[in-house]
Every structure is written in C-alpha cells, then in structure tokens.
Write a protein that holds these residues in place. Structure first.
Motif, PDB file in Angstrom:
ATOM      1  N   ILE A  47      -8.620  -9.383  17.272  1.00  0.00           N
ATOM      2  CA  ILE A  47      -7.462  -8.561  16.957  1.00  0.00           C
ATOM      3  C   ILE A  47      -7.345  -7.493  18.037  1.00  0.00           C
ATOM      4  O   ILE A  47      -8.347  -6.867  18.396  1.00  0.00           O
ATOM      5  CB  ILE A  47      -7.623  -7.895  15.573  1.00  0.00           C
ATOM      6  CG1 ILE A  47      -7.698  -8.961  14.498  1.00  0.00           C
ATOM      7  CG2 ILE A  47      -6.476  -6.937  15.307  1.00  0.00           C
ATOM      8  CD1 ILE A  47      -8.001  -8.414  13.129  1.00  0.00           C
ATOM      9  N   ARG A  48      -6.135  -7.341  18.591  1.00  0.00           N
ATOM     10  CA  ARG A  48      -5.919  -6.308  19.604  1.00  0.00           C
ATOM     11  C   ARG A  48      -4.639  -5.560  19.270  1.00  0.00           C
ATOM     12  O   ARG A  48      -3.747  -6.096  18.618  1.00  0.00           O
ATOM     13  CB  ARG A  48      -5.848  -6.902  20.994  1.00  0.00           C
ATOM     14  CG  ARG A  48      -4.581  -7.658  21.294  1.00  0.00           C
ATOM     15  CD  ARG A  48      -4.413  -7.888  22.794  1.00  0.00           C
ATOM     16  NE  ARG A  48      -3.310  -8.772  23.073  1.00  0.00           N
ATOM     17  CZ  ARG A  48      -2.056  -8.386  23.204  1.00  0.00           C
ATOM     18  NH1 ARG A  48      -1.737  -7.131  23.073  1.00  0.00           N
ATOM     19  NH2 ARG A  48      -1.104  -9.247  23.468  1.00  0.00           N
ATOM     20  N   PRO A  49      -4.558  -4.306  19.731  1.00  0.00           N
ATOM     21  CA  PRO A  49      -3.310  -3.557  19.531  1.00  0.00           C
ATOM     22  C   PRO A  49      -2.155  -4.227  20.283  1.00  0.00           C
ATOM     23  O   PRO A  49      -2.338  -4.758  21.379  1.00  0.00           O
ATOM     24  CB  PRO A  49      -3.612  -2.189  20.127  1.00  0.00           C
ATOM     25  CG  PRO A  49      -5.090  -2.088  20.119  1.00  0.00           C
ATOM     26  CD  PRO A  49      -5.604  -3.477  20.305  1.00  0.00           C
ATOM     27  N   ARG A  50      -0.995  -4.215  19.681  1.00  0.00           N
ATOM     28  CA  ARG A  50       0.177  -4.875  20.269  1.00  0.00           C
ATOM     29  C   ARG A  50       0.553  -4.281  21.626  1.00  0.00           C
ATOM     30  O   ARG A  50       1.053  -4.972  22.497  1.00  0.00           O
ATOM     31  CB  ARG A  50       1.357  -4.744  19.300  1.00  0.00           C
ATOM     32  CG  ARG A  50       2.587  -5.463  19.719  1.00  0.00           C
ATOM     33  CD  ARG A  50       3.696  -5.349  18.700  1.00  0.00           C
ATOM     34  NE  ARG A  50       3.429  -6.047  17.465  1.00  0.00           N
ATOM     35  CZ  ARG A  50       3.628  -7.345  17.271  1.00  0.00           C
ATOM     36  NH1 ARG A  50       4.097  -8.090  18.238  1.00  0.00           N
ATOM     37  NH2 ARG A  50       3.370  -7.906  16.110  1.00  0.00           N
ATOM     38  N   SER A  64       3.937  -5.254  13.033  1.00  0.00           N
ATOM     39  CA  SER A  64       2.561  -4.814  12.877  1.00  0.00           C
ATOM     40  C   SER A  64       2.077  -4.150  14.165  1.00  0.00           C
ATOM     41  O   SER A  64       2.527  -4.499  15.255  1.00  0.00           O
ATOM     42  CB  SER A  64       1.683  -6.024  12.556  1.00  0.00           C
ATOM     43  OG  SER A  64       0.335  -5.664  12.576  1.00  0.00           O
ATOM     44  N   ARG A  65       1.142  -3.222  14.048  1.00  0.00           N
ATOM     45  CA  ARG A  65       0.593  -2.558  15.234  1.00  0.00           C
ATOM     46  C   ARG A  65      -0.458  -3.414  15.930  1.00  0.00           C
ATOM     47  O   ARG A  65      -0.823  -3.146  17.062  1.00  0.00           O
ATOM     48  CB  ARG A  65      -0.040  -1.234  14.837  1.00  0.00           C
ATOM     49  CG  ARG A  65       0.974  -0.224  14.396  1.00  0.00           C
ATOM     50  CD  ARG A  65       0.321   1.054  14.011  1.00  0.00           C
ATOM     51  NE  ARG A  65       1.224   2.131  14.335  1.00  0.00           N
ATOM     52  CZ  ARG A  65       0.840   3.341  14.634  1.00  0.00           C
ATOM     53  NH1 ARG A  65      -0.423   3.658  14.626  1.00  0.00           N
ATOM     54  NH2 ARG A  65       1.732   4.256  14.917  1.00  0.00           N
ATOM     55  N   THR A  66      -0.977  -4.415  15.239  1.00  0.00           N
ATOM     56  CA  THR A  66      -2.006  -5.278  15.815  1.00  0.00           C
ATOM     57  C   THR A  66      -1.534  -6.724  15.857  1.00  0.00           C
ATOM     58  O   THR A  66      -0.629  -7.114  15.117  1.00  0.00           O
ATOM     59  CB  THR A  66      -3.319  -5.210  15.011  1.00  0.00           C
ATOM     60  OG1 THR A  66      -3.052  -5.609  13.677  1.00  0.00           O
ATOM     61  CG2 THR A  66      -3.912  -3.822  15.039  1.00  0.00           C
ATOM     62  N   HIS A 108      -1.443  -3.031  23.996  1.00  0.00           N
ATOM     63  CA  HIS A 108      -2.397  -3.233  25.076  1.00  0.00           C
ATOM     64  C   HIS A 108      -2.067  -4.476  25.892  1.00  0.00           C
ATOM     65  O   HIS A 108      -1.347  -5.355  25.439  1.00  0.00           O
ATOM     66  CB  HIS A 108      -3.816  -3.365  24.526  1.00  0.00           C
ATOM     67  CG  HIS A 108      -4.407  -2.055  24.114  1.00  0.00           C
ATOM     68  ND1 HIS A 108      -5.745  -1.856  24.030  1.00  0.00           N
ATOM     69  CD2 HIS A 108      -3.852  -0.882  23.762  1.00  0.00           C
ATOM     70  CE1 HIS A 108      -5.989  -0.626  23.645  1.00  0.00           C
ATOM     71  NE2 HIS A 108      -4.838  -0.017  23.464  1.00  0.00           N
TER      72      HIS A 108
END
Length: 59
Positions: free
Chosen positions: A27-30, A7-9, A32
């Motif tokens: 939820i944060r982007p993977r 997943s991207r997040t 970051h």
C-alpha cells in the motif's frame, strides 16, 4: 448524489524483475511516485529489484 471521494492510498503490485512471475502487494500513498524496492525472490533465491506494475485500464 455526491461523488465518492478518492482514497488517499493505493494498493500496488510489485513485480519481480527476474521475470519469475513472483509479486508482492503493498500500500502506498496516492501522491507518491511509483514504488521500487530490492527484496528477496524465493524462486531464484536472491534479492532482486521489484517494480510497480502498471495498472490495467478499467481496474
């Protein structure tokens, strides 16, 4: 069988540094870096620093 795409997040748990046990989920982007934020902790009734809690291995 094809591998499942990552997943991207990521759902992360932000833990209060006032050591009250209060936490928030975000939820944060993977890609970051780990989250940190100032936010209100209702247990101590102040704004405190929240840091991303390390994930347990296997979860």
């Amino acid at each position: 069988m094809a591998k499942k795409a990552k997943s991207r997040t990521v759902v992360v748990r932000l833990l209060s540094m006032a050591l009250t046990g209060f936490f928030k989920t975000r939820i944060r982007p993977r890609t970051h870096r780990p989250l940190s934020m100032l936010s209100y902790d209702p247990i101590v009734k102040k704004r405190v620093l929240f840091l991303e809690q390390k994930r347990k291995k296997g979860h």
